[in-house]
Scaffold this motif. Structure first.
Motif, PDB file in Angstrom:
ATOM      1  N   LEU A  79       0.826  -1.205   0.000  1.00 42.88           N
ATOM      2  CA  LEU A  79       0.000   0.000   0.000  1.00 42.88           C
ATOM      3  C   LEU A  79       0.863   1.258   0.000  1.00 42.88           C
ATOM      4  CD1 LEU A  79      -2.851  -1.132   2.417  1.00 42.88           C
ATOM      5  CD2 LEU A  79      -2.925  -0.982  -0.082  1.00 42.88           C
ATOM      6  N   GLU A  80       1.994   1.221   0.712  1.00 41.83           N
ATOM      7  CA  GLU A  80       2.920   2.361   0.700  1.00 41.83           C
ATOM      8  C   GLU A  80       3.532   2.559  -0.685  1.00 41.83           C
ATOM      9  OE1 GLU A  80       6.017   1.671   3.538  1.00 41.83           O
ATOM     10  OE2 GLU A  80       4.634   1.614   5.233  1.00 41.83           O
ATOM     11  N   VAL A  81       4.037   1.492  -1.269  1.00 45.17           N
ATOM     12  CA  VAL A  81       4.725   1.568  -2.554  1.00 45.17           C
ATOM     13  C   VAL A  81       3.795   2.062  -3.652  1.00 45.17           C
ATOM     14  CG1 VAL A  81       5.792   0.141  -4.378  1.00 45.17           C
ATOM     15  CG2 VAL A  81       6.495  -0.143  -1.989  1.00 45.17           C
ATOM     16  N   THR A  82       2.558   1.614  -3.630  1.00 43.35           N
ATOM     17  CA  THR A  82       1.603   1.997  -4.671  1.00 43.35           C
ATOM     18  C   THR A  82       0.852   3.277  -4.318  1.00 43.35           C
ATOM     19  OG1 THR A  82      -0.126   0.578  -3.741  1.00 43.35           O
ATOM     20  CG2 THR A  82       1.310  -0.391  -5.442  1.00 43.35           C
ATOM     21  N   CYS A  83       1.159   3.838  -3.131  1.00 39.58           N
ATOM     22  CA  CYS A  83       0.518   5.069  -2.650  1.00 39.58           C
ATOM     23  C   CYS A  83      -0.998   4.934  -2.577  1.00 39.58           C
ATOM     24  CB  CYS A  83       0.926   6.281  -3.492  1.00 39.58           C
ATOM     25  SG  CYS A  83       2.652   6.740  -3.276  1.00 39.58           S
ATOM     26  N   ALA A  84      -1.464   3.736  -2.246  1.00 35.30           N
ATOM     27  CA  ALA A  84      -2.895   3.531  -2.049  1.00 35.30           C
ATOM     28  C   ALA A  84      -3.265   4.178  -0.717  1.00 35.30           C
ATOM     29  CB  ALA A  84      -3.217   2.042  -2.023  1.00 35.30           C
ATOM     30  N   ASP A  85      -4.430   4.777  -0.644  1.00 33.10           N
ATOM     31  CA  ASP A  85      -4.810   5.396   0.622  1.00 33.10           C
ATOM     32  C   ASP A  85      -5.372   4.345   1.578  1.00 33.10           C
ATOM     33  OD1 ASP A  85      -7.507   4.971  -0.029  1.00 33.10           O
ATOM     34  OD2 ASP A  85      -7.746   6.976  -0.845  1.00 33.10           O
ATOM     35  N   GLU A  86      -5.564   4.754   2.807  1.00 35.83           N
ATOM     36  CA  GLU A  86      -5.987   3.823   3.854  1.00 35.83           C
ATOM     37  C   GLU A  86      -7.357   3.202   3.581  1.00 35.83           C
ATOM     38  OE1 GLU A  86      -4.032   2.919   6.434  1.00 35.83           O
ATOM     39  OE2 GLU A  86      -2.485   4.163   5.522  1.00 35.83           O
ATOM     40  N   GLY A 137       6.317  -5.520 -20.756  1.00 37.60           N
ATOM     41  CA  GLY A 137       4.975  -5.173 -21.214  1.00 37.60           C
ATOM     42  C   GLY A 137       3.914  -5.561 -20.198  1.00 37.60           C
ATOM     43  N   ALA A 138       4.240  -5.426 -18.922  1.00 34.43           N
ATOM     44  CA  ALA A 138       3.341  -5.835 -17.833  1.00 34.43           C
ATOM     45  C   ALA A 138       2.259  -4.778 -17.622  1.00 34.43           C
ATOM     46  CB  ALA A 138       4.145  -6.075 -16.553  1.00 34.43           C
ATOM     47  N   GLU A 139       1.289  -4.775 -18.505  1.00 25.95           N
ATOM     48  CA  GLU A 139       0.258  -3.735 -18.511  1.00 25.95           C
ATOM     49  C   GLU A 139      -0.610  -3.717 -17.257  1.00 25.95           C
ATOM     50  OE1 GLU A 139      -1.869  -4.126 -22.169  1.00 25.95           O
ATOM     51  OE2 GLU A 139      -0.070  -3.760 -23.366  1.00 25.95           O
ATOM     52  N   ARG A 140      -0.753  -4.834 -16.610  1.00 29.44           N
ATOM     53  CA  ARG A 140      -1.595  -4.899 -15.403  1.00 29.44           C
ATOM     54  C   ARG A 140      -0.899  -4.261 -14.200  1.00 29.44           C
ATOM     55  NH1 ARG A 140      -3.116 -10.317 -12.333  1.00 29.44           N
ATOM     56  NH2 ARG A 140      -4.229  -9.380 -10.622  1.00 29.44           N
ATOM     57  N   GLU A 141       0.413  -4.450 -14.085  1.00 27.24           N
ATOM     58  CA  GLU A 141       1.157  -3.979 -12.923  1.00 27.24           C
ATOM     59  C   GLU A 141       1.668  -2.552 -13.069  1.00 27.24           C
ATOM     60  OE1 GLU A 141       1.663  -6.838 -14.500  1.00 27.24           O
ATOM     61  OE2 GLU A 141       1.084  -8.348 -13.035  1.00 27.24           O
ATOM     62  N   LEU A 142       1.927  -2.115 -14.294  1.00 30.59           N
ATOM     63  CA  LEU A 142       2.519  -0.793 -14.506  1.00 30.59           C
ATOM     64  C   LEU A 142       1.729   0.363 -13.898  1.00 30.59           C
ATOM     65  CD1 LEU A 142       4.076  -1.030 -18.064  1.00 30.59           C
ATOM     66  CD2 LEU A 142       5.236  -0.238 -15.991  1.00 30.59           C
ATOM     67  N   PRO A 143       0.401   0.429 -14.057  1.00 32.78           N
ATOM     68  CA  PRO A 143      -0.310   1.580 -13.497  1.00 32.78           C
ATOM     69  C   PRO A 143      -0.096   1.764 -11.992  1.00 32.78           C
ATOM     70  CG  PRO A 143      -1.718   0.446 -15.051  1.00 32.78           C
ATOM     71  CD  PRO A 143      -0.498  -0.417 -14.860  1.00 32.78           C
ATOM     72  N   TRP A 144      -0.051   0.679 -11.236  1.00 29.93           N
ATOM     73  CA  TRP A 144       0.172   0.772  -9.787  1.00 29.93           C
ATOM     74  C   TRP A 144       1.511   1.432  -9.503  1.00 29.93           C
ATOM     75  CZ3 TRP A 144      -1.695  -3.163  -5.832  1.00 29.93           C
ATOM     76  CH2 TRP A 144      -2.975  -3.613  -6.143  1.00 29.93           C
ATOM     77  N   HIS A 145       2.541   0.996 -10.229  1.00 32.14           N
ATOM     78  CA  HIS A 145       3.885   1.491  -9.967  1.00 32.14           C
ATOM     79  C   HIS A 145       4.102   2.896 -10.523  1.00 32.14           C
ATOM     80  CE1 HIS A 145       5.498  -2.014  -7.940  1.00 32.14           C
ATOM     81  NE2 HIS A 145       4.742  -2.734  -8.757  1.00 32.14           N
ATOM     82  N   ILE A 146       3.460   3.224 -11.621  1.00 37.16           N
ATOM     83  CA  ILE A 146       3.529   4.586 -12.176  1.00 37.16           C
ATOM     84  C   ILE A 146       2.887   5.556 -11.189  1.00 37.16           C
ATOM     85  CG2 ILE A 146       2.617   6.107 -13.981  1.00 37.16           C
ATOM     86  CD1 ILE A 146       2.940   3.606 -15.879  1.00 37.16           C
ATOM     87  N   LYS A 147       1.694   5.217 -10.744  1.00 33.87           N
ATOM     88  CA  LYS A 147       0.980   6.062  -9.778  1.00 33.87           C
ATOM     89  C   LYS A 147       1.803   6.227  -8.508  1.00 33.87           C
ATOM     90  CE  LYS A 147      -3.373   6.116  -7.160  1.00 33.87           C
ATOM     91  NZ  LYS A 147      -3.161   5.561  -5.834  1.00 33.87           N
ATOM     92  N   GLY A 148       2.344   5.145  -8.007  1.00 32.56           N
ATOM     93  CA  GLY A 148       3.157   5.211  -6.795  1.00 32.56           C
ATOM     94  C   GLY A 148       4.392   6.069  -6.973  1.00 32.56           C
ATOM     95  N   ALA A 149       5.052   5.954  -8.125  1.00 34.24           N
ATOM     96  CA  ALA A 149       6.265   6.736  -8.390  1.00 34.24           C
ATOM     97  C   ALA A 149       5.969   8.227  -8.427  1.00 34.24           C
ATOM     98  CB  ALA A 149       6.900   6.288  -9.704  1.00 34.24           C
ATOM     99  N   LEU A 150       4.860   8.597  -9.059  1.00 32.37           N
ATOM    100  CA  LEU A 150       4.494  10.011  -9.158  1.00 32.37           C
ATOM    101  C   LEU A 150       3.970  10.552  -7.833  1.00 32.37           C
ATOM    102  CD1 LEU A 150       2.785  10.058 -12.660  1.00 32.37           C
ATOM    103  CD2 LEU A 150       4.941  11.181 -12.039  1.00 32.37           C
ATOM    104  N   GLU A 151       3.062   9.833  -7.204  1.00 29.43           N
ATOM    105  CA  GLU A 151       2.447  10.332  -5.974  1.00 29.43           C
ATOM    106  C   GLU A 151       3.411  10.376  -4.796  1.00 29.43           C
ATOM    107  OE1 GLU A 151      -1.383   8.707  -5.061  1.00 29.43           O
ATOM    108  OE2 GLU A 151      -2.140   9.165  -7.058  1.00 29.43           O
TER     109      GLU A 151
END
Length: 134
Positions: A18-25, A72-86
């Motif tokens: 949750l921290e890495v992907t910047c998901a909220d509580e 080309g891991a299209e399913r996992e990339l959005p989580w990590h992109i969002k986490g990197a930016l946020e």
């Protein structure tokens, strides 16, 4: 490994994911079956690997985005992109550079695909907005 130590790693892994992907509580944890690929990823990848001290989170993000983009891991990339930016670990300009590296080392289609995923993830409407490739 005892069941207690495995359970501890799993709990730590869920928190770290949750921290890495910047998901909220309020983001519900995905349902994970015991002894599944997802369970292994949470327990080992996030509960152990992402908790190591030899690399910074930013370093791990760059490596992870590079590998996921190259695969080309299209399913996992959005989580990590969002986490990197946020998290502030990477800027949109740095993400563009990641896509260029991927394009040259893993192929233009992979880099272009990651660029499109960045635009979709960030809601950018043109390649120059919020991290898309120029």
């Amino acid at each position: 490994m005892t069941e207690d130590s495995f359970a501890h790693l799993r709990e730590r892994g869920m928190r770290r994911m949750l921290e890495v992907t910047c998901a909220d509580e309020t983001t519900p944890a995905p349902p994970i079956e015991p002894r599944s690929v997802e369970d292994h990823a949470v327990t080992v990848v996030f509960g152990d690997l992402w908790c190591g001290e030899a690399l910074s989170d930013r370093d791990r993000r760059l490596i992870t985005l590079g590998v996921l983009g190259a695969l080309g891991a299209e399913r996992e990339l959005p989580w990590h992109i969002k986490g990197a930016l946020e998290s502030g670990d990477l800027t949109p300009e740095q993400l563009r550079e990641v896509t260029l590296q991927i394009a040259h080392y893993a192929g233009v289609p992979r880099g272009a695909s990651m660029s499109a995923i960045i635009r979709e993830t960030t809601g950018a409407t043109s390649p120059d907005e919020k991290g898309g490739q120029r």
